[in-house]
Design a protein around this motif. Sequence first.
Motif, PDB file in Angstrom:
ATOM      1  N   THR A  72       0.832  -1.205   0.000  1.00  0.00           N
ATOM      2  CA  THR A  72       0.000   0.000   0.000  1.00  0.00           C
ATOM      3  C   THR A  72       0.864   1.251   0.000  1.00  0.00           C
ATOM      4  OG1 THR A  72      -1.753  -1.166   1.188  1.00  0.00           O
ATOM      5  CG2 THR A  72      -1.805   1.243   1.254  1.00  0.00           C
ATOM      6  N   GLU A  73       1.863   1.279   0.879  1.00  0.00           N
ATOM      7  CA  GLU A  73       2.771   2.432   0.928  1.00  0.00           C
ATOM      8  C   GLU A  73       3.525   2.594  -0.392  1.00  0.00           C
ATOM      9  OE1 GLU A  73       5.276   1.768   4.314  1.00  0.00           O
ATOM     10  OE2 GLU A  73       3.624   2.025   5.740  1.00  0.00           O
ATOM     11  N   PHE A  74       3.947   1.461  -0.967  1.00  0.00           N
ATOM     12  CA  PHE A  74       4.672   1.515  -2.233  1.00  0.00           C
ATOM     13  C   PHE A  74       3.812   2.116  -3.343  1.00  0.00           C
ATOM     14  CE2 PHE A  74       5.415  -0.596  -6.335  1.00  0.00           C
ATOM     15  CZ  PHE A  74       6.672  -0.090  -6.630  1.00  0.00           C
ATOM     16  N   PHE A  75       2.584   1.640  -3.485  1.00  0.00           N
ATOM     17  CA  PHE A  75       1.728   2.137  -4.565  1.00  0.00           C
ATOM     18  C   PHE A  75       1.342   3.598  -4.366  1.00  0.00           C
ATOM     19  CE2 PHE A  75       0.829  -2.449  -5.377  1.00  0.00           C
ATOM     20  CZ  PHE A  75       1.335  -2.470  -6.661  1.00  0.00           C
ATOM     21  N   GLN A  76       1.083   3.991  -3.130  1.00  0.00           N
ATOM     22  CA  GLN A  76       0.765   5.402  -2.881  1.00  0.00           C
ATOM     23  C   GLN A  76       1.941   6.297  -3.243  1.00  0.00           C
ATOM     24  OE1 GLN A  76      -0.422   5.277   1.237  1.00  0.00           O
ATOM     25  NE2 GLN A  76      -2.579   4.936   0.730  1.00  0.00           N
ATOM     26  N   LYS A  77       3.140   5.883  -2.841  1.00  0.00           N
ATOM     27  CA  LYS A  77       4.339   6.665  -3.141  1.00  0.00           C
ATOM     28  C   LYS A  77       4.607   6.684  -4.649  1.00  0.00           C
ATOM     29  CE  LYS A  77       9.190   7.079  -1.811  1.00  0.00           C
ATOM     30  NZ  LYS A  77      10.272   6.491  -1.018  1.00  0.00           N
ATOM     31  N   ALA A  78       4.428   5.547  -5.311  1.00  0.00           N
ATOM     32  CA  ALA A  78       4.672   5.467  -6.755  1.00  0.00           C
ATOM     33  C   ALA A  78       3.710   6.381  -7.515  1.00  0.00           C
ATOM     34  CB  ALA A  78       4.534   4.029  -7.234  1.00  0.00           C
ATOM     35  N   ILE A  79       2.448   6.366  -7.160  1.00  0.00           N
ATOM     36  CA  ILE A  79       1.460   7.226  -7.832  1.00  0.00           C
ATOM     37  C   ILE A  79       1.824   8.689  -7.640  1.00  0.00           C
ATOM     38  CG2 ILE A  79      -0.946   8.019  -7.737  1.00  0.00           C
ATOM     39  CD1 ILE A  79      -1.688   5.043  -7.198  1.00  0.00           C
ATOM     40  N   GLU A  80       2.210   9.044  -6.430  1.00  0.00           N
ATOM     41  CA  GLU A  80       2.616  10.433  -6.156  1.00  0.00           C
ATOM     42  C   GLU A  80       3.845  10.819  -6.984  1.00  0.00           C
ATOM     43  OE1 GLU A  80       4.701  12.602  -2.415  1.00  0.00           O
ATOM     44  OE2 GLU A  80       2.845  11.507  -1.964  1.00  0.00           O
ATOM     45  N   GLN A  81       4.830   9.930  -7.047  1.00  0.00           N
ATOM     46  CA  GLN A  81       6.056  10.225  -7.792  1.00  0.00           C
ATOM     47  C   GLN A  81       5.795  10.321  -9.296  1.00  0.00           C
ATOM     48  OE1 GLN A  81       8.655   7.110  -6.383  1.00  0.00           O
ATOM     49  NE2 GLN A  81       9.627   8.495  -4.910  1.00  0.00           N
ATOM     50  N   TYR A  82       4.976   9.434  -9.833  1.00  0.00           N
ATOM     51  CA  TYR A  82       4.668   9.495 -11.263  1.00  0.00           C
ATOM     52  C   TYR A  82       3.886  10.769 -11.593  1.00  0.00           C
ATOM     53  CZ  TYR A  82       6.424   4.901 -12.608  1.00  0.00           C
ATOM     54  OH  TYR A  82       7.245   3.837 -12.901  1.00  0.00           O
ATOM     55  N   THR A  83       2.994  11.163 -10.715  1.00  0.00           N
ATOM     56  CA  THR A  83       2.242  12.404 -10.923  1.00  0.00           C
ATOM     57  C   THR A  83       3.172  13.604 -10.897  1.00  0.00           C
ATOM     58  OG1 THR A  83       0.289  11.415  -9.883  1.00  0.00           O
ATOM     59  CG2 THR A  83       0.344  13.820 -10.033  1.00  0.00           C
ATOM     60  N   ASP A  84       4.070  13.651  -9.923  1.00  0.00           N
ATOM     61  CA  ASP A  84       5.039  14.753  -9.836  1.00  0.00           C
ATOM     62  C   ASP A  84       5.949  14.793 -11.059  1.00  0.00           C
ATOM     63  OD1 ASP A  84       3.973  15.451  -7.389  1.00  0.00           O
ATOM     64  OD2 ASP A  84       5.575  14.517  -6.207  1.00  0.00           O
ATOM     65  N   GLU A  85       6.372  13.621 -11.514  1.00  0.00           N
ATOM     66  CA  GLU A  85       7.248  13.564 -12.684  1.00  0.00           C
ATOM     67  C   GLU A  85       6.523  14.033 -13.938  1.00  0.00           C
ATOM     68  OE1 GLU A  85      10.835  12.863 -14.805  1.00  0.00           O
ATOM     69  OE2 GLU A  85      10.337  13.284 -12.734  1.00  0.00           O
ATOM     70  N   ALA A  86       5.266  13.648 -14.081  1.00  0.00           N
ATOM     71  CA  ALA A  86       4.491  14.101 -15.242  1.00  0.00           C
ATOM     72  C   ALA A  86       4.362  15.623 -15.233  1.00  0.00           C
ATOM     73  CB  ALA A  86       3.115  13.441 -15.244  1.00  0.00           C
ATOM     74  N   LYS A  87       4.115  16.187 -14.059  1.00  0.00           N
ATOM     75  CA  LYS A  87       4.029  17.653 -13.942  1.00  0.00           C
ATOM     76  C   LYS A  87       5.374  18.295 -14.288  1.00  0.00           C
ATOM     77  CE  LYS A  87       0.539  17.763 -10.300  1.00  0.00           C
ATOM     78  NZ  LYS A  87       0.293  18.071  -8.878  1.00  0.00           N
ATOM     79  N   ARG A  88       6.448  17.723 -13.764  1.00  0.00           N
ATOM     80  CA  ARG A  88       7.788  18.263 -14.007  1.00  0.00           C
ATOM     81  C   ARG A  88       8.117  18.234 -15.510  1.00  0.00           C
ATOM     82  NH1 ARG A  88      10.417  14.864 -11.055  1.00  0.00           N
ATOM     83  NH2 ARG A  88      10.008  15.993  -9.157  1.00  0.00           N
ATOM     84  N   LEU A  89       7.830  17.122 -16.164  1.00  0.00           N
ATOM     85  CA  LEU A  89       8.103  17.022 -17.601  1.00  0.00           C
ATOM     86  C   LEU A  89       7.228  17.973 -18.405  1.00  0.00           C
ATOM     87  CD1 LEU A  89       8.614  13.173 -18.053  1.00  0.00           C
ATOM     88  CD2 LEU A  89      10.348  14.973 -18.165  1.00  0.00           C
ATOM     89  N   PHE A  90       5.978  18.124 -17.995  1.00  0.00           N
ATOM     90  CA  PHE A  90       5.087  19.069 -18.676  1.00  0.00           C
ATOM     91  C   PHE A  90       5.629  20.489 -18.563  1.00  0.00           C
ATOM     92  CE2 PHE A  90       1.536  22.065 -18.554  1.00  0.00           C
ATOM     93  CZ  PHE A  90       0.983  21.844 -19.809  1.00  0.00           C
ATOM     94  N   GLU A  91       6.087  20.856 -17.369  1.00  0.00           N
ATOM     95  CA  GLU A  91       6.654  22.195 -17.170  1.00  0.00           C
ATOM     96  C   GLU A  91       7.930  22.380 -17.998  1.00  0.00           C
ATOM     97  OE1 GLU A  91       7.122  22.429 -12.947  1.00  0.00           O
ATOM     98  OE2 GLU A  91       4.968  22.664 -12.603  1.00  0.00           O
ATOM     99  N   MET A  92       8.773  21.339 -18.037  1.00  0.00           N
ATOM    100  CA  MET A  92      10.001  21.426 -18.829  1.00  0.00           C
ATOM    101  C   MET A  92       9.673  21.600 -20.317  1.00  0.00           C
ATOM    102  SD  MET A  92      12.426  18.511 -17.111  1.00  0.00           S
ATOM    103  CE  MET A  92      13.870  18.876 -18.106  1.00  0.00           C
ATOM    104  N   MET A  93       8.688  20.842 -20.803  1.00  0.00           N
ATOM    105  CA  MET A  93       8.332  20.932 -22.212  1.00  0.00           C
ATOM    106  C   MET A  93       7.667  22.267 -22.540  1.00  0.00           C
ATOM    107  SD  MET A  93       7.197  17.137 -23.333  1.00  0.00           S
ATOM    108  CE  MET A  93       7.286  15.975 -22.005  1.00  0.00           C
ATOM    109  N   SER A  94       6.862  22.780 -21.613  1.00  0.00           N
ATOM    110  CA  SER A  94       6.233  24.088 -21.834  1.00  0.00           C
ATOM    111  C   SER A  94       7.293  25.181 -21.909  1.00  0.00           C
ATOM    112  CB  SER A  94       5.251  24.400 -20.706  1.00  0.00           C
ATOM    113  OG  SER A  94       4.193  23.488 -20.709  1.00  0.00           O
ATOM    114  N   LYS A  95       8.240  25.142 -20.988  1.00  0.00           N
ATOM    115  CA  LYS A  95       9.323  26.133 -21.006  1.00  0.00           C
ATOM    116  C   LYS A  95      10.169  25.976 -22.268  1.00  0.00           C
ATOM    117  CE  LYS A  95      13.165  27.996 -18.318  1.00  0.00           C
ATOM    118  NZ  LYS A  95      13.601  28.687 -19.468  1.00  0.00           N
TER     119      LYS A  95
END
Length: 117
Positions: A72-95
């Motif tokens: 449970t802890e692993f999946f919650q952390k993984a979902i959070e990390q993938y979401t953060d990474e998607a946001k980070r990549l979106f911001e990098m691509m927008s810039k």
Amino acid sequence: MGKPKKTKTDADIATPAFASAMMAVSPVATKAWLDVLSESTRFVADRLQQDLDIQKAMLACKNPTELLQVQTEFFQKAIEQYTDEAKRLFEMMSKATEDTIKDVQSGHSREYNDVPL
């Protein structure tokens, strides 16, 4: 009889040519592309290490309750990390898009009164 010569494949020839062409057209876009690739590689390497760590933790579980908690802890952390990474990549691509557009625009604008009548 000598060794057979290694011939260059189309991929060997095309990759440096493609990179050179990109650099010639837009060094800003090329840098942005390399930054995105670097960030993606970093993220995947980090996630793989965490996957190995979670396997060790799951193997150390002594009962199903512990296993469920670890998963449970692993999946919650993984979902959070993938979401953060998607946001980070979106911001990098927008810039990168903004920077590329700024780089491509010429610094020469026409004034209304410079048009001959």
